[in-house]
Design an enzyme around this catalytic site. Sequence first.
Site, PDB file in Angstrom:
ATOM      1  N   GLY A  84       0.839  -1.197   0.000  1.00 40.21           N
ATOM      2  CA  GLY A  84       0.000   0.000   0.000  1.00 40.21           C
ATOM      3  C   GLY A  84       0.868   1.239   0.000  1.00 40.21           C
TER       4      GLY A  84
ATOM      5  N   ASN B 102      -7.547   1.113   9.637  1.00 37.18           N
ATOM      6  CA  ASN B 102      -8.582   1.298  10.656  1.00 37.18           C
ATOM      7  C   ASN B 102      -9.641   0.201  10.548  1.00 37.18           C
ATOM      8  OD1 ASN B 102      -7.863   3.515  12.270  1.00 37.18           O
ATOM      9  ND2 ASN B 102      -8.520   4.971  10.720  1.00 37.18           N
TER      10      ASN B 102
ATOM     11  N   SER C 149      -1.887   6.081  14.739  1.00 36.63           N
ATOM     12  CA  SER C 149      -2.430   7.432  14.796  1.00 36.63           C
ATOM     13  C   SER C 149      -1.319   8.459  14.654  1.00 36.63           C
ATOM     14  CB  SER C 149      -3.164   7.673  16.119  1.00 36.63           C
ATOM     15  OG  SER C 149      -3.615   9.014  16.184  1.00 36.63           O
TER      16      SER C 149
ATOM     17  N   HIS D 158      -9.659   5.561  20.671  1.00 35.78           N
ATOM     18  CA  HIS D 158      -8.859   6.770  20.438  1.00 35.78           C
ATOM     19  C   HIS D 158      -9.604   7.708  19.493  1.00 35.78           C
ATOM     20  CE1 HIS D 158      -6.148   9.038  17.771  1.00 35.78           C
ATOM     21  NE2 HIS D 158      -5.261   9.079  18.755  1.00 35.78           N
TER      22      HIS D 158
ATOM     23  N   LYS E 267     -15.282   8.537   8.795  1.00 41.04           N
ATOM     24  CA  LYS E 267     -14.927   7.245   8.223  1.00 41.04           C
ATOM     25  C   LYS E 267     -15.490   6.069   9.002  1.00 41.04           C
ATOM     26  CE  LYS E 267     -10.762   8.703   5.787  1.00 41.04           C
ATOM     27  NZ  LYS E 267      -9.307   8.477   5.573  1.00 41.04           N
TER      28      LYS E 267
ATOM     29  N   ARG F 232     -21.920  15.281  13.683  1.00 40.18           N
ATOM     30  CA  ARG F 232     -21.351  15.114  12.338  1.00 40.18           C
ATOM     31  C   ARG F 232     -22.412  14.593  11.376  1.00 40.18           C
ATOM     32  NH1 ARG F 232     -15.080  13.160  11.891  1.00 40.18           N
ATOM     33  NH2 ARG F 232     -14.282  14.225  13.745  1.00 40.18           N
TER      34      ARG F 232
END
Length: 473
Positions: free
Chosen positions: A11, A104, A130, A186, A262, A289
């Site tokens: 990736g 994630n 992160s 988190h 996300k 959101r």
Amino acid sequence: MPQKCDIGIIGMAVMGQNLALNIARKGFSVAVFNRTAEKTRQFFENRVKDEPIYPAYSLEEFIDLLRSPKKVMLMVKAGKPVESFLELLFPLLEAGDLILDGGNSHFQDTERRIAQAEKKGLLYLGVGISGGEEGALNGPSIMPGGHRAGYELVEEILKQAAAQADGPCTTYLGPGGAGHFVKMVHNGIEYAIMQAIAECYDLFRKAYQLKAPQIGQIFDQWNQSPNLQSYLLEISSQVLQYQDQETKTPLVDLILDQAEQKGTGKWTSQTAFDLGVPTPTINQSVITRTLSSFSDLRQKTSNLLKPEEKEGPTYLVGEEGARSLFSQALFLTELAAFSEGFHLLYQASSELNYHLSLPDIARIWQGGCILQAPLLKRIQAAFKTDSFPLLFATSQFKQEVKDNLQALVQTVTLGAQNNTPLPCLGAALSYYQAWQAETLPTNLIQAQRDYFGAHTYRRIDREGIFHTIWKEG
């Protein structure tokens, strides 16, 4: 060309590229592969200089570059991309080889993939990372969970690549999906703190008519305080003071008020409901959101429900006093978000058998990650000295909650009086007040449930389970 590489990364989006450069600059050799070969070529042409990074243009070539036991890190999008690569990798790897998922991924997906890997004799780690692009390059917070034997294979690599704050910002967190669970929480805390900062900005601009650069300067002053200093407040200050070169106005004023997500914040709320842990501050940040995405509908309802004009805004205090009030309110809201998140981690530790160390989690979040803040050092100390699961009620913080709670009350009141929604700050206030209350009105709810559904209830004056026929005749 080395005999074999220490680790391979699949990736080559920016995160994968930056992590490869980070690891290579720490002295480890890295093989890299991307499904689109052109992206790998561009990486080498534009960014790789003297680092020990070696390209592969087929998975077979990539695997052949690795030293056994082979260590393969996926830096691809969660979901189907991870599944697709696992299907391709499983036949190419041998027993004892290790796969690390650095995306994630949902912790339950990681649990399932670990079981699949075990059937093939492979080791597997779900690794939360992160810090964004900058963290990946210069040192992120790294949250690995899964097979301990797998962690031992890459422990030195991860420790060298991680940010450094009271030691490397990484440690083995626990079995199964523990790493991705901790990263999920988190991100849930991150959602809440971002929302809380945004609400303070909204109050300043609507109740006090301050311009974005002025608010940015206030945030910059707040960022000098040990309780408020953080990466998120720092970047908020910079964003608010950034001027669009074309229009010569604050760029933030030109950005559509429609926040995307996300899914990790939503997962945090969903998991908290599943485990029975109250996380209202985090939940409201997710809800807000979601509400923000209905931009056209909000414009229509705004016109329909617009409040009557008044001579001027209702002030509880002057601007200088507001700065002090709002800073205290922000601190308590951030503390509420951390309290909710760590309570969820505490519950998951036992119910999911992750055996999480809360002090260790606070420590590895101190550097590199989006949540990095001096406050985490105090949070680490709180969990070292108190076994109490509610952070805000530990000896480290309880007096400050008492001292600052009225500021949060006044801030939320000011928002209501000035038609400025403060869902996150308001949820934090209700969170504290609910834990503070000796009794809650849920006795009435239980009576209601018994009335219409014969769900029974308990009494405070005697043992047993009771049911009442509430309506005679």
